[in-house]
Design an enzyme around this catalytic site. Structure first.
Site, PDB file in Angstrom:
ATOM      1  N   ARG A 290       0.799  -1.222   0.000  1.00  0.00           N
ATOM      2  CA  ARG A 290       0.000   0.000   0.000  1.00  0.00           C
ATOM      3  C   ARG A 290       0.835   1.277   0.000  1.00  0.00           C
ATOM      4  O   ARG A 290       0.513   2.239  -0.694  1.00  0.00           O
ATOM      5  CB  ARG A 290      -0.936  -0.005   1.208  1.00  0.00           C
ATOM      6  CG  ARG A 290      -2.044  -0.996   1.027  1.00  0.00           C
ATOM      7  CD  ARG A 290      -2.980  -1.061   2.197  1.00  0.00           C
ATOM      8  NE  ARG A 290      -3.981  -2.080   1.898  1.00  0.00           N
ATOM      9  CZ  ARG A 290      -4.915  -2.474   2.736  1.00  0.00           C
ATOM     10  NH1 ARG A 290      -4.985  -1.948   3.933  1.00  0.00           N
ATOM     11  NH2 ARG A 290      -5.787  -3.396   2.381  1.00  0.00           N
ATOM     12  N   GLU A 378      -8.935  -1.213  16.553  1.00  0.00           N
ATOM     13  CA  GLU A 378      -8.121  -0.192  15.873  1.00  0.00           C
ATOM     14  C   GLU A 378      -7.732   0.942  16.820  1.00  0.00           C
ATOM     15  O   GLU A 378      -6.768   1.661  16.569  1.00  0.00           O
ATOM     16  CB  GLU A 378      -8.896   0.359  14.662  1.00  0.00           C
ATOM     17  CG  GLU A 378      -8.036   1.167  13.716  1.00  0.00           C
ATOM     18  CD  GLU A 378      -8.743   1.572  12.434  1.00  0.00           C
ATOM     19  OE1 GLU A 378      -9.682   0.877  11.998  1.00  0.00           O
ATOM     20  OE2 GLU A 378      -8.352   2.601  11.850  1.00  0.00           O
TER      21      GLU A 378
HETATM   22  C1  LIG Z   1     -14.256   0.379   3.990  1.00  0.00           C
HETATM   23  C2  LIG Z   1     -13.284  -0.401   4.851  1.00  0.00           C
HETATM   24  C3  LIG Z   1     -12.834  -1.643   4.445  1.00  0.00           C
HETATM   25  C4  LIG Z   1     -11.944  -2.387   5.239  1.00  0.00           C
HETATM   26  N1  LIG Z   1     -11.537  -3.630   4.830  1.00  0.00           N
HETATM   27  C5  LIG Z   1     -10.744  -4.387   5.637  1.00  0.00           C
HETATM   28  C6  LIG Z   1     -10.407  -5.737   5.300  1.00  0.00           C
HETATM   29  O1  LIG Z   1     -10.811  -6.257   4.270  1.00  0.00           O
HETATM   30  N2  LIG Z   1      -9.606  -6.447   6.156  1.00  0.00           N
HETATM   31  C7  LIG Z   1      -9.134  -5.909   7.329  1.00  0.00           C
HETATM   32  O2  LIG Z   1      -8.420  -6.582   8.076  1.00  0.00           O
HETATM   33  N3  LIG Z   1      -9.470  -4.641   7.677  1.00  0.00           N
HETATM   34  C8  LIG Z   1     -10.258  -3.880   6.880  1.00  0.00           C
HETATM   35  N4  LIG Z   1     -10.588  -2.604   7.255  1.00  0.00           N
HETATM   36  C9  LIG Z   1     -10.164  -2.128   8.587  1.00  0.00           C
HETATM   37  C10 LIG Z   1     -11.014  -2.813   9.667  1.00  0.00           C
HETATM   38  O3  LIG Z   1     -12.329  -2.958   9.184  1.00  0.00           O
HETATM   39  C11 LIG Z   1     -11.030  -2.013  10.960  1.00  0.00           C
HETATM   40  O4  LIG Z   1      -9.737  -1.689  11.372  1.00  0.00           O
HETATM   41  C12 LIG Z   1     -11.683  -2.816  12.081  1.00  0.00           C
HETATM   42  O5  LIG Z   1     -12.917  -3.344  11.648  1.00  0.00           O
HETATM   43  C13 LIG Z   1     -11.891  -1.931  13.305  1.00  0.00           C
HETATM   44  O6  LIG Z   1     -12.725  -2.593  14.226  1.00  0.00           O
HETATM   45  P1  LIG Z   1     -13.051  -1.899  15.617  1.00  0.00           P
HETATM   46  O7  LIG Z   1     -14.028  -2.761  16.302  1.00  0.00           O
HETATM   47  O8  LIG Z   1     -11.802  -1.535  16.296  1.00  0.00           O
HETATM   48  O9  LIG Z   1     -13.749  -0.504  15.217  1.00  0.00           O
HETATM   49  P2  LIG Z   1     -15.062  -0.202  14.354  1.00  0.00           P
HETATM   50  O10 LIG Z   1     -15.574  -1.396  13.657  1.00  0.00           O
HETATM   51  O11 LIG Z   1     -14.733   0.989  13.533  1.00  0.00           O
HETATM   52  O12 LIG Z   1     -16.140   0.169  15.460  1.00  0.00           O
HETATM   53  C14 LIG Z   1     -16.013   1.312  16.266  1.00  0.00           C
HETATM   54  C15 LIG Z   1     -17.382   1.644  16.837  1.00  0.00           C
HETATM   55  O13 LIG Z   1     -17.219   2.652  17.837  1.00  0.00           O
HETATM   56  C16 LIG Z   1     -18.322   3.535  17.789  1.00  0.00           C
HETATM   57  N5  LIG Z   1     -17.939   4.800  18.420  1.00  0.00           N
HETATM   58  C17 LIG Z   1     -16.954   5.650  18.045  1.00  0.00           C
HETATM   59  N6  LIG Z   1     -16.902   6.699  18.878  1.00  0.00           N
HETATM   60  C18 LIG Z   1     -17.861   6.513  19.820  1.00  0.00           C
HETATM   61  C19 LIG Z   1     -18.315   7.262  20.942  1.00  0.00           C
HETATM   62  N7  LIG Z   1     -17.768   8.443  21.294  1.00  0.00           N
HETATM   63  N8  LIG Z   1     -19.353   6.781  21.681  1.00  0.00           N
HETATM   64  C20 LIG Z   1     -19.951   5.606  21.347  1.00  0.00           C
HETATM   65  N9  LIG Z   1     -19.562   4.860  20.283  1.00  0.00           N
HETATM   66  C21 LIG Z   1     -18.528   5.306  19.539  1.00  0.00           C
HETATM   67  C22 LIG Z   1     -18.616   3.647  16.283  1.00  0.00           C
HETATM   68  O14 LIG Z   1     -19.939   4.072  16.028  1.00  0.00           O
HETATM   69  C23 LIG Z   1     -18.357   2.218  15.807  1.00  0.00           C
HETATM   70  O15 LIG Z   1     -19.532   1.435  15.788  1.00  0.00           O
HETATM   71  C24 LIG Z   1     -11.477  -1.846   6.461  1.00  0.00           C
HETATM   72  C25 LIG Z   1     -11.929  -0.588   6.879  1.00  0.00           C
HETATM   73  C26 LIG Z   1     -12.829   0.132   6.093  1.00  0.00           C
HETATM   74  C27 LIG Z   1     -13.303   1.487   6.570  1.00  0.00           C
END
Ligand SMILES: Cc1cc2nc3c(=O)[nH]c(=O)nc-3n(C[C@H](O)[C@H](O)[C@H](O)COP(=O)(O)OP(=O)(O)OC[C@H]3O[C@@H](n4cnc5c(N)ncnc54)[C@H](O)[C@@H]3O)c2cc1C
Length: 582
Positions: A290, A378
């Site tokens: 990337r 993340e």
């Molecule tokens: C379009 C896209 C495609 C991707 N494709 C891939 C892939 O193919 N393979 C891979 O490994 N990774 C991929 N990634 C990266 C990966 O999806 C993310 O890094 C990972 O899913 C993050 O998971 P998480 O649970 O940490 O956060 P998230 O799934 O982002 O969830 C965070 C949650 O926190 C909530 N939140 C935020 N702030 C607050 C607050 N103040 N109060 C209450 N709630 C809050 C949000 O509403 C959200 O629901 C992709 C990312 C994107 C955007």
């Protein structure tokens, strides 16, 4: 409204939901809060492609190979304990999701593992190339819904963590204050353990693959609660985000699955496949990482060889319609509705902000420096160092989420009573109560202006003058935002919501720009035009803390295991320089 729970989880992406499941099965009561709909708000549900994990189902593999590849991508800055955890426990989480019915794609009875750039062997599992994230979310949502110990609260914006002293303990995080968006009501939550699982920060940028909820709330919450952040300068740009023609109802990073299956050619306005100029000869295959691809596209545009909208062409014209259909079936029909026929025309692509390697400092139990505060997904900093291998982000969400849930439950078992004091929640409650009716700022326009500043001055390629300019702009915007929220505090008051968003976004943007300015070298996703080389003295992680005079940075030497090969030099710069000369 006041809520009491053993474990508060902020964010219901893959990390938050896995944490909730794990804490609940260890016997805790869980309150799972999200500013959006539960399990549908962040990146996890948007991820379309693959999950990297050393299952070895088709090709022999071992977590240590995955670990080596992860450390190599991190270019000397990975937190070794977190990277190891990610690689070692990934297979277990993938198997557990299979037990819960996710249905990973299989061939001849074995889970299929696709090859992705930067991995030394086929390692990436998927459900279907455009459906992996939605399937992960749906599966976890199902398990969460079946648990009687998990209470869910959507539309609940966590505004601040509550830090308070226990009877015989030091200051600890004892819950949070939230805004219930549909009513404007303030909510206090008392918890024995709080997990920040709020995802990344890519909403800070004008062109991003994020949902509107990914403005870096968790980083700001953690900073204000006294927890440090690390590696904030490392924002990953996804090189081939869709640019043109207009594409409705599809994900901007959807071209990656096409690249995995069919290769495709990245070409400039002279019709040349140009990646060889930057050290990687693709020849129709998909082998470029990337950071190199981002560099190559930006440099082609700067050299006047870009596509009309300021990116590069991605062409599948060499593929027959039958090949495209065999690989993507109904996706081809959706493209046709957008008047895109890949057999006849290339599309235009350009880098977009996609993922953030930095985040909250944690140990391998996912506990931060502040007792009672844990982090997952993340929002965690350090596992991927200066750059992330594709597929590692969902693995990290699952593994760190599960681990955070387990550690939170262990803490709950040790804790006697809630340490929450309403007096400690008062400053945040006062903030929610004091909406001012000011008309001198337009919060929506300010968010757009901040996104432009970050894209133009703190983008994939950085230079001192622009970083300084960004810091000045961020300072001016912070002063303009003021200390008192605006809006009437009614139902879905967007001005109030945007004020709180900007409060966090500005703090996080400042931290990213400061860290980028301080790192006078180029490494991984952080590329300085004025400091093109990677320097041994910069094998340090930068730790950010919030003090009385604002955010400060401290360099901390990175610890890298001895057995990792020293092949981190960003060769594309050297090759490019040679090509420019010859
Ligand atoms: C379009 C896209 C495609 C991707 N494709 C891939 C892939 O193919 N393979 C891979 O490994 N990774 C991929 N990634 C990266 C990966 O999806 C993310 O890094 C990972 O899913 C993050 O998971 P998480 O649970 O940490 O956060 P998230 O799934 O982002 O969830 C965070 C949650 O926190 C909530 N939140 C935020 N702030 C607050 C607050 N103040 N109060 C209450 N709630 C809050 C949000 O509403 C959200 O629901 C992709 C990312 C994107 C955007």
């Amino acid at each position: 409204m006041h809520v009491e729970t053993d474990v508060l989880i902020i964010g219901s992406g893959g990390a938050g939901m896995y944490a909730a499941i794990e804490a609940a099965r260890a016997g805790c009561s869980v309150f799972l809060a999200d500013r959006s709909l539960i399990g549908r708000g962040g990146a996890t549900v948007m991820a379309q492609m693959t999950v990297a994990v050393a299952l070895g189902s088709q090709t022999p593999d071992h977590w240590s190979h995955h670990y080596d590849d992860t450390l190599e991508a991190g270019r000397g800055l990975c937190d070794e304990r977190l990277a190891r955890l990610l690689c070692e426990e990934g297979p277990d989480c993938i198997r557990e999701l299979e037990d819960w019915g996710i249905g990973w794609a299989r061939k001849d009875g074995r889970i299929t593992q696709a090859f992705a750039p930067g991995h030394d062997r086929p390692r990436c599992v998927y459900v279907d190339f455009l459906n992996t994230g939605p399937a992960v979310s749906k599966t976890l949502r199902g398990v969460v819904t079946r648990s009687k110990d998990i209470r869910k609260a959507g539309d609940l914006l966590i505004v601040d963590l509550v830090r308070t002293g226990g009877e015989d303990s030091d200051e600890e995080v004892a819950g949070a204050v939230a805004l219930h968006l549909p009513t404007g009501a303030p909510v206090t939550i008392a918890a024995k353990a709080t997990i920040v699982a709020t995802g990344g920060l890519t909403r800070l940028y004008r062109r991003n693959s994020a949902s509107a909820n990914m403005g870096g709330d968790g980083y700001a919450l953690a900073l204000r609660a006294g927890a440090p952040l690390v590696d904030m300068e490392f924002v990953q740009f996804f090189p081939i985000g869709h640019l043109a023609p207009r594409l409705i109802g599809m994900d901007p990073i959807m071209w990656d699955p096409f690249r995995y299956k069919l290769g495709g050619r990245l070409i400039n306005n002279a019709g040349e496949e140009f990646t060889a100029r930057y050290g990687v000869s693709e020849d129709g295959r998909y082998v470029i990482t990337r950071d190199v691809a981002t560099y190559a596209i930006v440099k082609e545009v700067e050299a006047g060889r870009g596509s009309p909208h300021g990116g590069a062409y991605l062409s599948f014209e060499h593929c027959s319609e039958a090949e495209l259909r065999a690989a993507f079936g109904p996706v081809i029909d959706r493209l046709a509705k957008n008047n895109i026929d890949l057999t006849k025309t290339p599309i235009e692509v350009a880098p977009i902000a996609h993922y953030h390697m930095g985040g909250v400092v944690t140990d391998a139990r996912m506990e931060t420096e502040v007792p009672g505060l844990l982090v997952a997904g993340e929002a965690v900093g350090g596992a991927n160092g200066a750059n992330r291998r594709s597929g590692n982000a969902i693995t990290e969400a699952l593994v760190f989420g599960r681990r955070a849930g387990r550690s939170a439950a262990a803490r709950v078992k040790r804790a006697r009573a809630h340490a929450f004091r309403s007096t400690a929640a008062r400053p945040a409650l006062d903030l929610l109560a004091c909406g001012a009716d000011r008309n001198d700022i337009n919060t929506a326009a300010m968010i757009q202006a901040l996104q432009s500043t970050m894209a133009d001055d703190v983008g994939p390629f950085r230079i001192e003058a622009k970083l300084n300019r960004a810091l000045v702009t961020i300072g001016e915007m912070t002063r303009a935002l003021g200390e008192r929220p605006i809006g009437d505090g009614g139902a879905f008051d967007l001005r109030l919501l945007e004020w709180f968003d900007l409060r966090n976004m500005l703090m996080v943007a400042r931290t990213v720009a400061m860290a980028a300015l301080a790192r006078t070298e180029s490494r991984g996703a952080h590329q300085r035009e004025d400091f093109p080389g990677m320097l041994p003295q910069w094998r340090v992680n930068q730790v950010a803390r919030l003090g009385s005079s604002g955010v400060t940075l401290t360099p901390v030497p990175a610890v890298t295991p001895a057995h990792v090969p020293e092949k981190w030099e960003p060769v594309f710069r050297k090759e490019h320089a040679q090509n420019q000369r010859s």
